[in-house]
Scaffold this active site. Structure first.
Site, PDB file in Angstrom:
ATOM      1  N   THR A  12      51.611  39.059  26.569  1.00  0.00           N
ATOM      2  CA  THR A  12      51.752  38.953  25.106  1.00  0.00           C
ATOM      3  C   THR A  12      50.446  39.245  24.364  1.00  0.00           C
ATOM      4  O   THR A  12      50.463  39.452  23.157  1.00  0.00           O
ATOM      5  CB  THR A  12      52.209  37.521  24.706  1.00  0.00           C
ATOM      6  OG1 THR A  12      51.288  36.589  25.286  1.00  0.00           O
ATOM      7  CG2 THR A  12      53.607  37.238  25.170  1.00  0.00           C
ATOM      8  N   GLY A  13      49.299  39.248  25.069  1.00  0.00           N
ATOM      9  CA  GLY A  13      47.998  39.399  24.405  1.00  0.00           C
ATOM     10  C   GLY A  13      47.702  40.841  24.011  1.00  0.00           C
ATOM     11  O   GLY A  13      48.540  41.733  24.160  1.00  0.00           O
ATOM     12  N   MET A  14      46.488  41.056  23.508  1.00  0.00           N
ATOM     13  CA  MET A  14      46.092  42.389  23.043  1.00  0.00           C
ATOM     14  C   MET A  14      46.170  43.415  24.177  1.00  0.00           C
ATOM     15  O   MET A  14      46.688  44.520  24.002  1.00  0.00           O
ATOM     16  CB  MET A  14      44.647  42.369  22.507  1.00  0.00           C
ATOM     17  CG  MET A  14      44.415  41.538  21.284  1.00  0.00           C
ATOM     18  SD  MET A  14      45.433  42.005  19.897  1.00  0.00           S
ATOM     19  CE  MET A  14      45.055  43.702  19.692  1.00  0.00           C
ATOM     20  N   ARG A 109      34.165  40.012  38.706  1.00  0.00           N
ATOM     21  CA  ARG A 109      33.232  41.163  38.712  1.00  0.00           C
ATOM     22  C   ARG A 109      31.887  40.837  39.374  1.00  0.00           C
ATOM     23  O   ARG A 109      31.284  41.712  39.976  1.00  0.00           O
ATOM     24  CB  ARG A 109      33.012  41.663  37.280  1.00  0.00           C
ATOM     25  CG  ARG A 109      34.257  42.282  36.654  1.00  0.00           C
ATOM     26  CD  ARG A 109      33.950  42.764  35.252  1.00  0.00           C
ATOM     27  NE  ARG A 109      35.148  42.939  34.449  1.00  0.00           N
ATOM     28  CZ  ARG A 109      35.228  42.686  33.148  1.00  0.00           C
ATOM     29  NH1 ARG A 109      34.155  42.275  32.485  1.00  0.00           N
ATOM     30  NH2 ARG A 109      36.349  42.866  32.493  1.00  0.00           N
ATOM     31  N   CYS A 148      35.053  46.254  28.400  1.00  0.00           N
ATOM     32  CA  CYS A 148      35.435  47.354  27.494  1.00  0.00           C
ATOM     33  C   CYS A 148      34.213  48.085  26.924  1.00  0.00           C
ATOM     34  O   CYS A 148      34.288  49.269  26.598  1.00  0.00           O
ATOM     35  CB  CYS A 148      36.310  46.830  26.372  1.00  0.00           C
ATOM     36  SG  CYS A 148      35.666  45.365  25.558  1.00  0.00           S
ATOM     37  N   GLY A 179      38.531  43.436  20.378  1.00  0.00           N
ATOM     38  CA  GLY A 179      37.841  43.145  21.641  1.00  0.00           C
ATOM     39  C   GLY A 179      37.797  41.659  21.936  1.00  0.00           C
ATOM     40  O   GLY A 179      37.580  41.257  23.082  1.00  0.00           O
ATOM     41  N   ARG A 234      29.471  42.418  16.725  1.00  0.00           N
ATOM     42  CA  ARG A 234      30.895  42.480  16.352  1.00  0.00           C
ATOM     43  C   ARG A 234      30.975  42.987  14.912  1.00  0.00           C
ATOM     44  O   ARG A 234      30.304  42.448  14.031  1.00  0.00           O
ATOM     45  CB  ARG A 234      31.515  41.085  16.444  1.00  0.00           C
ATOM     46  CG  ARG A 234      33.010  41.061  16.198  1.00  0.00           C
ATOM     47  CD  ARG A 234      33.825  41.622  17.337  1.00  0.00           C
ATOM     48  NE  ARG A 234      33.791  40.782  18.519  1.00  0.00           N
ATOM     49  CZ  ARG A 234      34.138  41.205  19.738  1.00  0.00           C
ATOM     50  NH1 ARG A 234      34.551  42.446  19.922  1.00  0.00           N
ATOM     51  NH2 ARG A 234      34.067  40.400  20.773  1.00  0.00           N
ATOM     52  N   HIS A 241      35.186  50.779  20.137  1.00  0.00           N
ATOM     53  CA  HIS A 241      33.784  50.354  20.189  1.00  0.00           C
ATOM     54  C   HIS A 241      32.885  51.587  20.035  1.00  0.00           C
ATOM     55  O   HIS A 241      32.990  52.549  20.815  1.00  0.00           O
ATOM     56  CB  HIS A 241      33.467  49.685  21.525  1.00  0.00           C
ATOM     57  CG  HIS A 241      34.134  48.347  21.720  1.00  0.00           C
ATOM     58  ND1 HIS A 241      34.803  47.679  20.723  1.00  0.00           N
ATOM     59  CD2 HIS A 241      34.194  47.538  22.824  1.00  0.00           C
ATOM     60  CE1 HIS A 241      35.262  46.519  21.204  1.00  0.00           C
ATOM     61  NE2 HIS A 241      34.907  46.418  22.473  1.00  0.00           N
TER      62      HIS A 241
HETATM   63  N1  LIG Z   1      40.633  42.826  23.997  1.00  0.00           N
HETATM   64  C1  LIG Z   1      39.933  43.760  24.608  1.00  0.00           C
HETATM   65  O1  LIG Z   1      39.475  44.756  24.013  1.00  0.00           O
HETATM   66  C2  LIG Z   1      39.672  43.630  26.095  1.00  0.00           C
HETATM   67  C3  LIG Z   1      39.189  44.776  26.756  1.00  0.00           C
HETATM   68  C4  LIG Z   1      38.953  44.718  28.136  1.00  0.00           C
HETATM   69  C5  LIG Z   1      39.201  43.536  28.821  1.00  0.00           C
HETATM   70  N2  LIG Z   1      39.652  42.444  28.142  1.00  0.00           N
HETATM   71  C6  LIG Z   1      39.941  41.242  28.952  1.00  0.00           C
HETATM   72  O2  LIG Z   1      41.357  41.210  29.164  1.00  0.00           O
HETATM   73  C7  LIG Z   1      41.835  39.866  29.221  1.00  0.00           C
HETATM   74  C8  LIG Z   1      42.896  39.677  28.144  1.00  0.00           C
HETATM   75  O3  LIG Z   1      42.306  39.911  26.871  1.00  0.00           O
HETATM   76  P1  LIG Z   1      43.148  39.931  25.526  1.00  0.00           P
HETATM   77  O4  LIG Z   1      42.229  40.461  24.506  1.00  0.00           O
HETATM   78  O5  LIG Z   1      44.460  40.581  25.752  1.00  0.00           O
HETATM   79  O6  LIG Z   1      43.395  38.333  25.302  1.00  0.00           O
HETATM   80  P2  LIG Z   1      44.493  37.614  24.417  1.00  0.00           P
HETATM   81  O7  LIG Z   1      44.955  38.489  23.323  1.00  0.00           O
HETATM   82  O8  LIG Z   1      43.915  36.294  24.085  1.00  0.00           O
HETATM   83  O9  LIG Z   1      45.731  37.399  25.451  1.00  0.00           O
HETATM   84  C9  LIG Z   1      45.677  36.474  26.520  1.00  0.00           C
HETATM   85  C10 LIG Z   1      46.973  36.489  27.321  1.00  0.00           C
HETATM   86  O10 LIG Z   1      46.835  35.554  28.399  1.00  0.00           O
HETATM   87  C11 LIG Z   1      47.923  34.623  28.381  1.00  0.00           C
HETATM   88  N3  LIG Z   1      47.467  33.293  28.771  1.00  0.00           N
HETATM   89  C12 LIG Z   1      46.566  32.482  28.137  1.00  0.00           C
HETATM   90  N4  LIG Z   1      46.423  31.327  28.798  1.00  0.00           N
HETATM   91  C13 LIG Z   1      47.259  31.381  29.870  1.00  0.00           C
HETATM   92  C14 LIG Z   1      47.563  30.486  30.921  1.00  0.00           C
HETATM   93  N5  LIG Z   1      46.985  29.283  31.037  1.00  0.00           N
HETATM   94  N6  LIG Z   1      48.460  30.890  31.859  1.00  0.00           N
HETATM   95  C15 LIG Z   1      49.051  32.095  31.765  1.00  0.00           C
HETATM   96  N7  LIG Z   1      48.821  32.988  30.777  1.00  0.00           N
HETATM   97  C16 LIG Z   1      47.923  32.636  29.835  1.00  0.00           C
HETATM   98  C17 LIG Z   1      48.423  34.624  26.952  1.00  0.00           C
HETATM   99  O11 LIG Z   1      49.786  34.270  27.009  1.00  0.00           O
HETATM  100  P3  LIG Z   1      50.469  33.206  26.001  1.00  0.00           P
HETATM  101  O12 LIG Z   1      50.404  33.844  24.656  1.00  0.00           O
HETATM  102  O13 LIG Z   1      51.826  33.076  26.542  1.00  0.00           O
HETATM  103  O14 LIG Z   1      49.685  31.935  26.119  1.00  0.00           O
HETATM  104  C18 LIG Z   1      48.216  36.081  26.552  1.00  0.00           C
HETATM  105  O15 LIG Z   1      49.303  36.853  26.991  1.00  0.00           O
HETATM  106  C19 LIG Z   1      40.596  38.967  29.022  1.00  0.00           C
HETATM  107  O16 LIG Z   1      40.109  38.585  30.277  1.00  0.00           O
HETATM  108  C20 LIG Z   1      39.617  39.892  28.303  1.00  0.00           C
HETATM  109  O17 LIG Z   1      38.278  39.535  28.517  1.00  0.00           O
HETATM  110  C21 LIG Z   1      39.922  42.463  26.802  1.00  0.00           C
END
Ligand SMILES: NC(=O)c1ccc[n+]([C@@H]2O[C@H](COP(=O)([O-])OP(=O)(O)OC[C@H]3O[C@@H](n4cnc5c(N)ncnc54)[C@H](OP(=O)(O)O)[C@@H]3O)[C@@H](O)[C@H]2O)c1
Length: 351
Positions: A12-14, A109, A148, A179, A234, A241
């Site tokens: 569901t996240g980004m 990592r 990223c 991000g 940021r 980015h």
């Molecule tokens: N955003 C970027 O540009 C980016 C780029 C590269 C890497 N990343 C990395 O990718 C990962 C995800 O980032 P994001 O930006 O997508 O984060 P996000 O928008 O906060 O999404 C987090 C996701 O993890 C789930 N989650 C949270 N707590 C959980 C738990 N206890 N058990 C199971 N699922 C859980 C959430 O589900 P629910 O909504 O159901 O709680 C949601 O689907 C992170 O490690 C981040 O550092 C991010």
């Protein structure tokens, strides 16, 4: 070809959303399981706060989000978009249960048996997986996608480092709000503002670039001695980015040769014509005011997978170079690069 069953953890996240955006019509992969935390038990179309510019692909709307547990998932490849603190606990359980995990989180990592892979730059690091499996007694494994901020930058440093020896890189980043995940940075903190600090980001960039340029020796990934200094900021853009990069090199810089090297660069994904491989991976722009996040973040033959470079010019002296680099943080810097790792492993029969 029968498509490979694929699960998204943290769907569901980004980053989870950008997986669904990229995988909705994938020729090799079909999404069969979506997991989450608080959203578990609810229909994806109801619970996801969809942020992509196109609508939720129809086939995912009615899928019920599962709890993030190995027994809830049936898949041959798992893409993990979990927060790092969750991934640290959950991903090893999946690897122990025999799953192939490709992770966007930073949790693993730092370890010398954990590959951090950019398919165009260091595909040979996938070779450490066998060491990881035997050392940790796992039937499955974990491969990490880099941060990223590192992805676009490292793809651009690779052909330059192949042409010239980079003595030092000094980088300033302007990182988009997405991000930080959803809901991310509070609007009152980021509107009309720039925040000159992102927790732990600078350490990650320095370490990961050194690891990606490193080599496998005695069953460990040994860090390279490339020197990178970075300031992370940021800024109030949504996606993409932008980074300014100053390089000092051993040899004199010929700017045209650098541009040629960037333009002609290709890696294994391009040679193998993988479905998510952008051709070319690096786009060099000549306009004085490009790249820009708004105009260039979706660049590339696979939109969002191309890295755009501009303002390539000599620096203070003949042994230095300036350039700007832009890449899409959730696509090239997240899901797209992880999918490319999966495609590469499938093409090389490692999965
Ligand atoms: N955003 C970027 O540009 C980016 C780029 C590269 C890497 N990343 C990395 O990718 C990962 C995800 O980032 P994001 O930006 O997508 O984060 P996000 O928008 O906060 O999404 C987090 C996701 O993890 C789930 N989650 C949270 N707590 C959980 C738990 N206890 N058990 C199971 N699922 C859980 C959430 O589900 P629910 O909504 O159901 O709680 C949601 O689907 C992170 O490690 C981040 O550092 C991010």
């Amino acid at each position: 070809m029968k498509r490979i069953n694929t699960a998204i953890l943290g769907a569901t996240g980004m980053i989870g959303q950008s997986y669904l955006y990229l995988l909705s019509n994938h020729p090799w992969l079909q999404v069969t399981s979506l997991t989450g935390g608080e959203s578990a038990g609810k229909k994806y179309g109801v619970v996801a706060k969809w942020r992509m510019s196109s609508d939720i692909p129809e086939q995912f709307r009615d899928i019920t989000v599962k709890p993030t547990e190995p027994e809830e998932v049936k898949a041959d490849i798992i893409f993990s978009a979990l927060p790092s603190s969750v991934a640290k606990v959950v991903e090893p359980r999946f690897a122990e249960a025999g799953y192939c995990i490709i992770s966007d989180s930073s949790a693993f990592r730092p370890y010398d048996d954990m590959p951090v892979v950019i398919p165009e730059v260091n595909p040979e690091h996938l070779g450490i997986i066998e060491v990881q499996k035997s050392k940790r007694k796992w039937d499955g494994f974990i491969v990490s996608n880099p941060n990223c901020t590192v992805l676009g930058l490292n793809i651009v440093l690779k052909p330059i480092h192949d042409l010239l020896t980079i003595k030092k890189a000094v980088v300033t980043t302007m990182q988009a709000i997405s991000g930080a995940g959803f809901p991310g940075v509070p609007s009152l903190s980021i509107t009309d503002n720039i925040i000159p600090y992102i927790a732990e980001e600078e350490e990650k960039v320095r370490f990961e670039i050194s690891k990606i340029f490193g080599s496998i020796e005695d069953g460990k990934i040994k860090l390279s001695d490339i020197k990178v200094e970075v300031c992370c900021n940021r800024v109030p853009t949504i996606d993409g980015h932008l980074e300014t990069v100053y390089l000092e090199t051993e040899e004199r810089v010929d700017v045209d040769r650098v541009k040629d090297a960037l333009r002609s660069f290709k890696g294994k994904p391009q040679e193998l014509k993988l479905p998510t491989a952008p051709i070319p991976p690096i786009i060099v722009r000549e306009e004085e005011d490009r790249p820009q996040p708004h105009l260039d973040r979706l660049a590339g033959s696979v939109p969002g997978m191309g890295v755009t470079v501009g303002r390539v010019r000599r620096g203070l002296d003949a042994n230095s170079l300036w350039l700007h680099v832009l890449s899409h943080n959730t696509i090239r810097g997240g899901s797209g690069s992880s999918i490319l790792i999966g495609e590469l492993m499938l093409a090389q029969k490692m999965i």
